[in-house]
Motif scaffolding. Structure first.
Motif, PDB file in Angstrom:
ATOM      1  N   ARG A 154       0.827  -1.213   0.000  1.00  9.62           N
ATOM      2  CA  ARG A 154       0.000   0.000   0.000  1.00  9.62           C
ATOM      3  C   ARG A 154       0.856   1.255   0.000  1.00  9.62           C
ATOM      4  O   ARG A 154       0.375   2.336  -0.345  1.00  9.62           O
ATOM      5  CB  ARG A 154      -0.935  -0.004   1.207  1.00  9.62           C
TER       6      ARG A 154
ATOM      7  N   ASP B  48       3.386   1.576  -1.923  1.00  7.98           N
ATOM      8  CA  ASP B  48       3.949   1.698  -3.272  1.00  7.98           C
ATOM      9  C   ASP B  48       3.299   2.876  -3.989  1.00  7.98           C
ATOM     10  O   ASP B  48       2.086   2.905  -4.200  1.00  7.98           O
ATOM     11  CB  ASP B  48       3.693   0.400  -4.041  1.00  7.98           C
ATOM     12  N   THR B  49       4.100   3.872  -4.366  1.00  9.19           N
ATOM     13  CA  THR B  49       3.566   5.075  -5.021  1.00  9.19           C
ATOM     14  C   THR B  49       3.765   5.056  -6.533  1.00  9.19           C
ATOM     15  O   THR B  49       3.551   6.067  -7.195  1.00  9.19           O
ATOM     16  CB  THR B  49       4.224   6.334  -4.432  1.00  9.19           C
TER      17      THR B  49
ATOM     18  N   ARG C  92      -0.364   2.526  -7.332  1.00  6.81           N
ATOM     19  CA  ARG C  92      -1.541   3.380  -7.113  1.00  6.81           C
ATOM     20  C   ARG C  92      -2.758   2.807  -7.823  1.00  6.81           C
ATOM     21  O   ARG C  92      -3.870   2.843  -7.301  1.00  6.81           O
ATOM     22  CB  ARG C  92      -1.282   4.816  -7.592  1.00  6.81           C
ATOM     23  N   TRP C  93      -2.575   2.270  -9.006  1.00  2.05           N
ATOM     24  CA  TRP C  93      -3.694   1.684  -9.749  1.00  2.05           C
ATOM     25  C   TRP C  93      -4.250   0.466  -9.011  1.00  2.05           C
ATOM     26  O   TRP C  93      -5.459   0.337  -8.835  1.00  2.05           O
ATOM     27  CB  TRP C  93      -3.233   1.281 -11.149  1.00  2.05           C
TER      28      TRP C  93
ATOM     29  N   TRP D 214      -4.251  -0.449  -5.863  1.00  2.99           N
ATOM     30  CA  TRP D 214      -4.957  -0.211  -4.611  1.00  2.99           C
ATOM     31  C   TRP D 214      -6.156   0.715  -4.759  1.00  2.99           C
ATOM     32  O   TRP D 214      -6.887   0.953  -3.804  1.00  2.99           O
ATOM     33  CB  TRP D 214      -3.996   0.341  -3.557  1.00  2.99           C
ATOM     34  N   SER D 215      -6.368   1.256  -5.960  1.00  6.33           N
ATOM     35  CA  SER D 215      -7.527   2.127  -6.177  1.00  6.33           C
ATOM     36  C   SER D 215      -8.585   1.498  -7.077  1.00  6.33           C
ATOM     37  O   SER D 215      -9.754   1.876  -7.022  1.00  6.33           O
ATOM     38  CB  SER D 215      -7.081   3.468  -6.784  1.00  6.33           C
TER      39      SER D 215
ATOM     40  N   SER E 139      -6.983   8.888 -15.627  1.00 11.66           N
ATOM     41  CA  SER E 139      -7.624   9.814 -14.694  1.00 11.66           C
ATOM     42  C   SER E 139      -8.964  10.254 -15.281  1.00 11.66           C
ATOM     43  O   SER E 139      -9.272   9.970 -16.453  1.00 11.66           O
ATOM     44  CB  SER E 139      -6.734  11.038 -14.478  1.00 11.66           C
TER      45      SER E 139
ATOM     46  N   ARG F 100     -12.573   3.954  -9.784  1.00 10.96           N
ATOM     47  CA  ARG F 100     -11.403   3.863  -8.899  1.00 10.96           C
ATOM     48  C   ARG F 100     -11.554   4.813  -7.720  1.00 10.96           C
ATOM     49  O   ARG F 100     -12.205   5.864  -7.821  1.00 10.96           O
ATOM     50  CB  ARG F 100     -10.130   4.211  -9.673  1.00 10.96           C
TER      51      ARG F 100
ATOM     52  N   ARG G 288     -10.517   7.720  -5.434  1.00 11.27           N
ATOM     53  CA  ARG G 288      -9.750   8.915  -5.754  1.00 11.27           C
ATOM     54  C   ARG G 288      -9.674   9.833  -4.513  1.00 11.27           C
ATOM     55  O   ARG G 288     -10.529   9.777  -3.629  1.00 11.27           O
ATOM     56  CB  ARG G 288     -10.410   9.690  -6.894  1.00 11.27           C
ATOM     57  N   HIS G 289      -8.634  10.654  -4.500  1.00  6.25           N
ATOM     58  CA  HIS G 289      -8.500  11.648  -3.445  1.00  6.25           C
ATOM     59  C   HIS G 289      -9.334  12.872  -3.796  1.00  6.25           C
ATOM     60  O   HIS G 289      -9.775  13.050  -4.927  1.00  6.25           O
ATOM     61  CB  HIS G 289      -7.034  12.043  -3.262  1.00  6.25           C
TER      62      HIS G 289
ATOM     63  N   ASP H  83      -8.721  14.846  -6.956  1.00 10.47           N
ATOM     64  CA  ASP H  83      -8.866  14.194  -8.248  1.00 10.47           C
ATOM     65  C   ASP H  83     -10.308  14.144  -8.733  1.00 10.47           C
ATOM     66  O   ASP H  83     -10.674  13.340  -9.563  1.00 10.47           O
ATOM     67  CB  ASP H  83      -8.350  12.744  -8.162  1.00 10.47           C
TER      68      ASP H  83
END
Length: 371
Positions: free
Chosen positions: A6, A8-9, A14-15, A17-18, A78, A363, A365-366, A369
């Motif tokens: 988790r 891992d950036t 990111r894909w 875990w989202s 995105s 997905r 998103r924050h 986003d």
């Protein structure tokens, strides 16, 4: 390959875990089922590569693999990239759909395909996912930007598209586009009086089609009074012949009398060769994809995502229902493919794009986003 953390950036981390991994796995299962049925339609290991049936099987497997990769690639986009990709695709494939009216390949009185060396392409299959997202974008922008005529723009896009489809003609795709747009306006908060008006117009359009469009009238009458040996009756015989556990891959006999066994009636082929439980499993997987997407949207604050993803999953679910219901003689037969399972490159790739967009839209998103 080590498991992704988790923390891992990277783009892949990111894909992973989202993205909705449950929906992703369900879609992968559908692609796998399409692969199994493509092999089941194979003429046998002894057939030469020049055998048309063997070539069709190989082409379908290539389309499924390509579609899976496209779906994965698009799921990483995105929201802004989804909008731009859909807009570009919509323009290109609208023009190509118009091109079919003048230079398309005619099959059964309809010009829906463009012939290329070695294969044909049906532009409307690729236009559909782009159309759904563009309409959602227009409607959502009307709420986000005061004074922007988004709903009128969405109606113009809709009317221009169905006019084109009607001229081909493609009644099934016209109906599908109509129901998707109706769903999107309903999700936007359409008043019940307009829902009633819309439902009435759909009924009137159905009555018009029955009386004034020959092949629609023929199919409805064959549904009400099925002649002996019709496709619908043959499909039911295939289900009965398969029973609970099926006859085994490639062992179906009734399917030989179905002219659209690999496409419109592939569900009947699955019933004959793999049985009742396998068909129930297919239905359950489609239901899982639809319900998972709807559950994901319940907590979605972004109106564009709700409208776009809602339209994409409505079109996907309705298409699957129409194909399976017509195979079971629950509704009149309609030349509509079963997503990922029916034969056809345009259908597989178009659905892959549609589901790739859906995975991207749903997905996690924050807050930054959301545009």
């Amino acid at each position: 390959m080590p498991p992704l953390s988790r923390a891992d950036t990277s783009v892949l981390g990111r894909w992973w875990w989202s993205v909705d991994r449950v929906a992703l796995m369900a879609l992968a299962v559908l692609i796998g089922i399409g692969y199994v049925l493509a092999l089941a339609a194979s003429p046998g290991l002894s057939a030469h590569l020049t055998d048309p049936r063997m070539l069709a099987m190989i082409k379908q497997i290539v389309f499924l693999v390509t579609g899976g990769l496209i779906m994965l690639g698009l799921s990483m986009l995105s929201l802004r990239q989804v909008k731009l990709a859909a807009l570009g695709m919509g323009i290109v494939f609208y023009l190509l759909t118009a091109f079919t009216l003048m230079h398309g390949t005619e099959v059964d009185g309809a010009k829906r395909w463009i012939s290329l060396p070695g294969f044909t392409i049906q532009p409307s299959e690729f236009l559909r996912p782009a159309f759904i997202i563009v309409v959602a974008w227009c409607i959502a922008e009307a709420r986000r930007t005061p004074g922007f005529p988004g709903k009128r723009a969405a109606l113009c896009v809709f009317l221009a598209t169905i006019a084109l489809l009607r001229m081909q003609p493609d009644i099934g795709m016209t109906f599908l586009f109509t129901m998707v747009v109706f769903t999107q306006f309903y999700l936007d908060g359409l008043e019940m009086k307009w829902v009633a008006v819309g439902a009435g117009l759909v009924v009137l359009a159905g009555i018009y089609a029955f009386f004034f469009i020959t092949h629609v009238h023929t199919r409805v009458m064959m549904f009400i009074h099925p002649p002996k040996g019709s496709q619908a009756q043959t499909a039911l015989m295939a289900f009965g012949n398969g029973g609970i556990f099926g006859l085994g891959p490639g062992e179906g006999q009734v399917k030989r009398f179905l002219p659209d066994a690999r496409a419109d009636f592939v569900f009947a082929v699955a019933g004959e060769e793999f049985g009742l439980f396998f068909c129930a499993f297919i239905i359950a997987v489609f239901a899982a994809v639809v319900l998972r997407a709807l559950v994901r949207l319940l907590a979605e604050p972004n109106l564009f995502v709700v409208l776009a993803a809602g339209g994409l999953i409505a079109g996907f679910g309705l298409q699957a229902f129409i194909n399976m219901a017509s195979s079971l003689s629950l509704i009149p037969t309609k030349g509509m493919t079963l997503p990922f399972i029916s034969y056809g490159g345009s259908a597989v790739l178009g659905t892959s794009i549609q589901m790739g967009f859906l995975l991207a839209l749903t997905r996690k998103r924050h807050a930054g986003d959301l545009q």
